[in-house]
Design an enzyme around this catalytic site. Structure first.
Site, PDB file in Angstrom:
ATOM      1  N   THR A  13      37.137  45.800  29.227  1.00 51.55           N
ATOM      2  CA  THR A  13      37.655  46.569  27.996  1.00 51.55           C
ATOM      3  C   THR A  13      37.876  45.867  26.655  1.00 51.55           C
ATOM      4  O   THR A  13      37.501  46.436  25.509  1.00 51.55           O
ATOM      5  CB  THR A  13      39.087  47.051  28.590  1.00 51.55           C
ATOM      6  OG1 THR A  13      38.866  47.727  29.796  1.00 51.55           O
ATOM      7  CG2 THR A  13      39.969  47.644  27.674  1.00 51.55           C
ATOM      8  N   SER A  55      33.802  45.455  34.453  1.00 50.76           N
ATOM      9  CA  SER A  55      33.756  44.626  35.558  1.00 50.76           C
ATOM     10  C   SER A  55      33.721  45.211  36.771  1.00 50.76           C
ATOM     11  O   SER A  55      33.556  44.676  37.867  1.00 50.76           O
ATOM     12  CB  SER A  55      34.955  43.685  35.600  1.00 50.76           C
ATOM     13  OG  SER A  55      36.030  44.354  35.830  1.00 50.76           O
ATOM     14  N   THR A  86      39.339  43.488  33.617  1.00 55.45           N
ATOM     15  CA  THR A  86      40.514  43.223  34.462  1.00 55.45           C
ATOM     16  C   THR A  86      40.052  43.511  35.819  1.00 55.45           C
ATOM     17  O   THR A  86      40.821  42.892  36.780  1.00 55.45           O
ATOM     18  CB  THR A  86      41.679  43.873  33.709  1.00 55.45           C
ATOM     19  OG1 THR A  86      41.510  45.166  33.648  1.00 55.45           O
ATOM     20  CG2 THR A  86      41.995  43.195  32.232  1.00 55.45           C
ATOM     21  N   ASP A  87      39.394  44.725  35.925  1.00 59.17           N
ATOM     22  CA  ASP A  87      39.387  45.224  37.385  1.00 59.17           C
ATOM     23  C   ASP A  87      39.116  44.353  38.382  1.00 59.17           C
ATOM     24  O   ASP A  87      39.545  44.466  39.471  1.00 59.17           O
ATOM     25  CB  ASP A  87      38.446  46.601  37.363  1.00 59.17           C
ATOM     26  CG  ASP A  87      39.068  47.792  36.445  1.00 59.17           C
ATOM     27  OD1 ASP A  87      40.387  47.508  35.983  1.00 59.17           O
ATOM     28  OD2 ASP A  87      38.401  48.542  36.038  1.00 59.17           O
TER      29      ASP A  87
HETATM   30  N1  LIG Z   1      40.959  46.572  31.350  1.00 56.76           N
HETATM   31  C1  LIG Z   1      39.643  46.407  31.863  1.00 56.76           C
HETATM   32  O1  LIG Z   1      38.899  45.495  31.377  1.00 56.76           O
HETATM   33  C2  LIG Z   1      39.308  47.490  32.860  1.00 56.76           C
HETATM   34  C3  LIG Z   1      37.632  47.793  32.480  1.00 56.76           C
HETATM   35  N2  LIG Z   1      37.441  48.749  33.306  1.00 56.76           N
HETATM   36  C4  LIG Z   1      36.869  46.521  33.380  1.00 56.76           C
HETATM   37  O2  LIG Z   1      37.591  45.995  34.248  1.00 56.76           O
HETATM   38  O3  LIG Z   1      35.874  46.118  32.887  1.00 56.76           O
END
Ligand SMILES: NC(=O)C[C@H](N)C(=O)O
Length: 337
Positions: A13, A55, A86-87
């Site tokens: 993200t 991710s 973050t995932d």
């Molecule tokens: N907040 C994030 O980064 C979520 C995103 N879908 C990822 O993990 O790439």
């Protein structure tokens, strides 16, 4: 002395922009770092993009690429920041903790819940904090997020949207970051020994979350596809032996040379197979005990252990030995006293 920091961008993200298909990672490492002011900082920053993916699309092969990039540049830099979605960040942080052991330099993962170009972004603060922590004289892999520093083997993503996405599970926070101040929560040990790099992973690992009614036949499929299975069971870690009895199939898997790890769906305090009949019955087999390791650590640890050997007892030994503080040594407890 001016520190040299390498920022490795991988997507997430933090690097995302809106598109017709939803948020998608597009920003380069240069574009990402252009959002933060690095004048008058005690470091010189170089950046490089390794991949640009959500991710959710991260695979064990990507972990290897990240580990190799850090290892290749290890001598040239004082600290590393990996920007990441973050995932699956907690899995990557744990994977790096096994592939790169005894690092004398900080390897810091960070990301954001809101893209860096959005007004309400948490990305700038998280990158600044991560760079600040990457200048510290500590070694190991860490997640820095929302002002908290978490050991790479102990981070769990707890929230999908809030800024405080990560918590340190089954271990104290390493530190809190307030601007330029790092407030350590305990005396952080200096790494001893030489840097160890081993990125040979076997990705043939399956994670099975049990529920009341899981069919034993599922193990027949798993057996053909994988070399290791992590059973996320209930509470202290038992396996059903009445009704849909899973024990005979688990025994077959182990007799076939498959590594079977038992863990629990409870986030805190870990398994204890000694407590209940449901636990002791499964423990009569050569299952691997996971203590209070988090699933995000068990998965890459098993891939790493399977990448080293096919001997079940050696795999059990590697898995049950704490690495990078991934596991708390069991204390003797008594309910009678
Ligand atoms: N907040 C994030 O980064 C979520 C995103 N879908 C990822 O993990 O790439």
């Amino acid at each position: 002395m001016m520190k040299k920091i390498l920022l490795l961008a991988t997507g997430g993200t933090i690097a995302s922009v809106p598109s017709e298909e939803g948020l998608t990672p597009k920003l380069t490492a240069k574009e990402l770092t252009s959002y933060i002011t690095i004048d008058n900082q005690p470091y010189r920053l170089h950046s490089q993009i390794l991949m640009n993916i959500d991710s959710t699309n991260m695979q064990p092969e990507h972990w290897r690429d990240i580990a190799e990039a850090i290892y290749t540049h290890y001598d040239q830099y004082d600290g590393f920041v990996v920007t990441h979605g973050t995932d699956t960040m907690a899995y990557t942080a744990a994977a790096l903790s096994y592939m790169i052991q005894n690092s004398h330099k900080p390897i810091v993962l960070t990301g954001s819940q809101v893209p860096i170009g959005f007004p309400k972004t948490d990305a700038k603060k998280n990158i600044r904090d991560a760079l600040r922590f990457a200048c510290e004289d500590v070694g190991g892999v860490f997640v820095v997020f929302d002002g908290r520093v978490i050991l790479g083997t102990r981070a769990v993503k707890m929230r999908t949207k809030s800024y405080d996405a990560f918590e340190s599970i089954n271990h104290p926070y390493v530190a809190y970051i307030h601007g330029e101040t790092i407030d350590y929560q305990y005396e952080f040990p200096k790494p001893s020994g030489k840097l160890q790099f081993d990125a040979s992973l076997c990705p043939d690992v399956f994670l099975l979350k049990l529920h009341p009614g899981t069919k034993p036949e599922i193990f027949d499929y798993i057996r053909h596809l994988y070399r290791g299975v992590i059973i996320e069971s209930f509470g202290s870690g038992g396996v059903p032996f009445q009704g849909r009895n899973l024990l005979p199939k688990i025994k077959e898997l182990i007799d076939d040379g498959m590594a079977v790890v038992i863990t629990t769906q409870c986030l805190e305090e870990g398994e204890d197979l000694t407590l209940y009949e449901v636990g002791r019955k499964v423990a009569q087999n050569t299952v691997i005990l996971s203590g209070d390791m988090n699933t995000e650590a068990i998965v890459p640890k098993l891939m790493w252990a399977l990448g080293k050997t096919t001997n079940l007892l050696d795999i059990k030994n590697l898995m049950e030995t704490p690495i990078a503080n991934d596991m708390t040594q069991k204390q003797e407890e008594s309910w009678d006293a």
